[in-house]
Design a protein around this motif. Sequence first.
Motif, PDB file in Angstrom:
ATOM      1  N   GLY A 144       0.782  -1.232   0.000  1.00 18.90           N
ATOM      2  CA  GLY A 144       0.000   0.000   0.000  1.00 18.90           C
ATOM      3  C   GLY A 144       0.817   1.287   0.000  1.00 18.90           C
ATOM      4  O   GLY A 144       0.263   2.382   0.098  1.00 18.90           O
ATOM      5  N   GLU A 145       2.126   1.167  -0.124  1.00 19.65           N
ATOM      6  CA  GLU A 145       2.994   2.345  -0.004  1.00 19.65           C
ATOM      7  C   GLU A 145       3.206   3.057  -1.343  1.00 19.65           C
ATOM      8  O   GLU A 145       3.278   2.425  -2.390  1.00 19.65           O
ATOM      9  CB  GLU A 145       4.355   1.906   0.547  1.00 19.65           C
ATOM     10  CG  GLU A 145       5.307   3.046   0.842  1.00 19.65           C
ATOM     11  CD  GLU A 145       6.598   2.555   1.479  1.00 19.65           C
ATOM     12  OE1 GLU A 145       7.003   3.130   2.497  1.00 19.65           O
ATOM     13  OE2 GLU A 145       7.195   1.583   0.971  1.00 19.65           O
TER      14      GLU A 145
ATOM     15  N   CYS B 224       4.760  10.890  -3.028  1.00 15.57           N
ATOM     16  CA  CYS B 224       5.285   9.706  -2.344  1.00 15.57           C
ATOM     17  C   CYS B 224       5.569   9.899  -0.857  1.00 15.57           C
ATOM     18  O   CYS B 224       5.683  11.016  -0.367  1.00 15.57           O
ATOM     19  CB  CYS B 224       6.563   9.252  -3.049  1.00 15.57           C
ATOM     20  SG  CYS B 224       6.259   8.827  -4.764  1.00 15.57           S
ATOM     21  N   ASP B 225       5.690   8.769  -0.173  1.00 19.35           N
ATOM     22  CA  ASP B 225       6.028   8.763   1.249  1.00 19.35           C
ATOM     23  C   ASP B 225       7.457   8.291   1.467  1.00 19.35           C
ATOM     24  O   ASP B 225       8.065   8.562   2.488  1.00 19.35           O
ATOM     25  CB  ASP B 225       5.104   7.808   2.007  1.00 19.35           C
ATOM     26  CG  ASP B 225       3.652   8.086   1.709  1.00 19.35           C
ATOM     27  OD1 ASP B 225       3.256   9.259   1.790  1.00 19.35           O
ATOM     28  OD2 ASP B 225       2.923   7.140   1.366  1.00 19.35           O
ATOM     29  N   ARG B 226       7.947   7.518   0.517  1.00 18.16           N
ATOM     30  CA  ARG B 226       9.311   7.016   0.591  1.00 18.16           C
ATOM     31  C   ARG B 226       9.977   7.287  -0.755  1.00 18.16           C
ATOM     32  O   ARG B 226       9.343   7.205  -1.795  1.00 18.16           O
ATOM     33  CB  ARG B 226       9.312   5.509   0.857  1.00 18.16           C
ATOM     34  CG  ARG B 226      10.712   4.884   0.907  1.00 18.16           C
ATOM     35  CD  ARG B 226      10.633   3.389   0.775  1.00 18.16           C
ATOM     36  NE  ARG B 226       9.877   2.795   1.864  1.00 18.16           N
ATOM     37  CZ  ARG B 226      10.422   2.398   3.020  1.00 18.16           C
ATOM     38  NH1 ARG B 226      11.704   2.486   3.208  1.00 18.16           N
ATOM     39  NH2 ARG B 226       9.663   1.874   3.966  1.00 18.16           N
ATOM     40  N   LEU B 227      11.241   7.575  -0.681  1.00 18.49           N
ATOM     41  CA  LEU B 227      11.891   8.053  -1.887  1.00 18.49           C
ATOM     42  C   LEU B 227      13.299   7.505  -2.012  1.00 18.49           C
ATOM     43  O   LEU B 227      14.050   7.470  -1.031  1.00 18.49           O
ATOM     44  CB  LEU B 227      11.891   9.579  -1.746  1.00 18.49           C
ATOM     45  CG  LEU B 227      12.483  10.546  -2.719  1.00 18.49           C
ATOM     46  CD1 LEU B 227      12.370  10.059  -4.115  1.00 18.49           C
ATOM     47  CD2 LEU B 227      11.711  11.838  -2.555  1.00 18.49           C
TER      48      LEU B 227
ATOM     49  N   GLU C 272      18.046   7.000   0.508  1.00 18.93           N
ATOM     50  CA  GLU C 272      16.683   6.545   0.783  1.00 18.93           C
ATOM     51  C   GLU C 272      16.143   7.464   1.858  1.00 18.93           C
ATOM     52  O   GLU C 272      16.796   7.676   2.876  1.00 18.93           O
ATOM     53  CB  GLU C 272      16.686   5.105   1.290  1.00 18.93           C
ATOM     54  CG  GLU C 272      15.294   4.643   1.653  1.00 18.93           C
ATOM     55  CD  GLU C 272      15.257   3.255   2.298  1.00 18.93           C
ATOM     56  OE1 GLU C 272      16.322   2.626   2.411  1.00 18.93           O
ATOM     57  OE2 GLU C 272      14.163   2.848   2.683  1.00 18.93           O
ATOM     58  N   SER C 273      14.969   8.013   1.618  1.00 22.95           N
ATOM     59  CA  SER C 273      14.418   8.939   2.599  1.00 22.95           C
ATOM     60  C   SER C 273      12.929   8.672   2.775  1.00 22.95           C
ATOM     61  O   SER C 273      12.233   8.322   1.824  1.00 22.95           O
ATOM     62  CB  SER C 273      14.649  10.378   2.128  1.00 22.95           C
ATOM     63  OG  SER C 273      14.214  11.271   3.110  1.00 22.95           O
ATOM     64  N   VAL C 274      12.455   8.807   4.002  1.00 21.08           N
ATOM     65  CA  VAL C 274      11.040   8.644   4.289  1.00 21.08           C
ATOM     66  C   VAL C 274      10.521   9.980   4.795  1.00 21.08           C
ATOM     67  O   VAL C 274      11.158  10.621   5.633  1.00 21.08           O
ATOM     68  CB  VAL C 274      10.813   7.546   5.356  1.00 21.08           C
ATOM     69  CG1 VAL C 274       9.341   7.431   5.711  1.00 21.08           C
ATOM     70  CG2 VAL C 274      11.331   6.207   4.839  1.00 21.08           C
TER      71      VAL C 274
END
Length: 232
Positions: free
Chosen positions: A31-32, A198-201, A212-214
């Motif tokens: 679901g991300e 997005c929520d995560r990148l 990687e970043s949230v």
Amino acid sequence: MLQVEGLSKSYGRGARRKCVLDAIHLTVNEGELAGLVGESGSGKSTLARLLMRLEMMDAGTITVAEKGAFYDTLQIVFQNASAALNPSWTVQASLREPLRLMDGNRDAYIREMLGKVGLNEKHLTRLPSELSGGERQRVNLLRSLLMQPKLLICDEIVSSLDRLIQKEIVELLRKLNEEMGMAMLFISHDLKVVQSLCDRLYVMEGGRIVEESVKQDGVWNFSHPYARRLFE
Ligand SMILES: Nc1ncnc2c1ncn2[C@@H]1O[C@H](COP(=O)(O)OP(=O)(O)OP(=O)(O)O)[C@@H](O)[C@H]1O
Ligand SMILES: [Mg+2]
């Protein structure tokens, strides 16, 4: 939903051998909304092709939490909607094709799904050449959505569209994510679009994931200099 470990890929032989993906690690949870950004030639589309099993990897593992058949779980939408659609098929024919194994009333299902991507029945009888770029990309998107995938890979799907249509498609993806709980790997070189969706990148540079970043409380934090430079 998706876990990639140590994924590597080279093209060419001998002295012309070129490493395009270098030990990629990447995760997309159920679901991300995950994003992948990087300059042209950094290897984003190559990664997408490997994830879809359209090409072989040299090393590494790709784990997909499959429920049923692989292509029911994972679907991809490519950048060039014109090339993805058969120019001599009506929209309806293009939408029927992925459903050829479906039991029940395919046309009723297609009509029901049209609204989800902001199209209606009048589009069904048209050829791709009789649609705007935005409409074509919606048809393209719908073809993949018909399978109700658990994970959708979008490779530069809004890059050729103007800002307003881009925004509409991004809103649509957000809505589909909420309604269908579908995870996404959204690939783009457009940082603005990825940041808003997005929520995560993940940030890619020269075949490597360098960041990687949230998103936390609506804020992105970046430690790698290249990623910082991009976002400045
Ligand atoms: N089949 C192939 N044979 C040889 N080299 C290839 C092949 N496919 C891709 N490459 C090379 O791999 C590199 C990465 O290409 P890729 O298409 O994955 O980049 P990308 O990040 O998607 O770029 P863009 O943002 O322009 O779409 C490029 O240098 C490209 O020339
Ligand atoms: Mg690409």
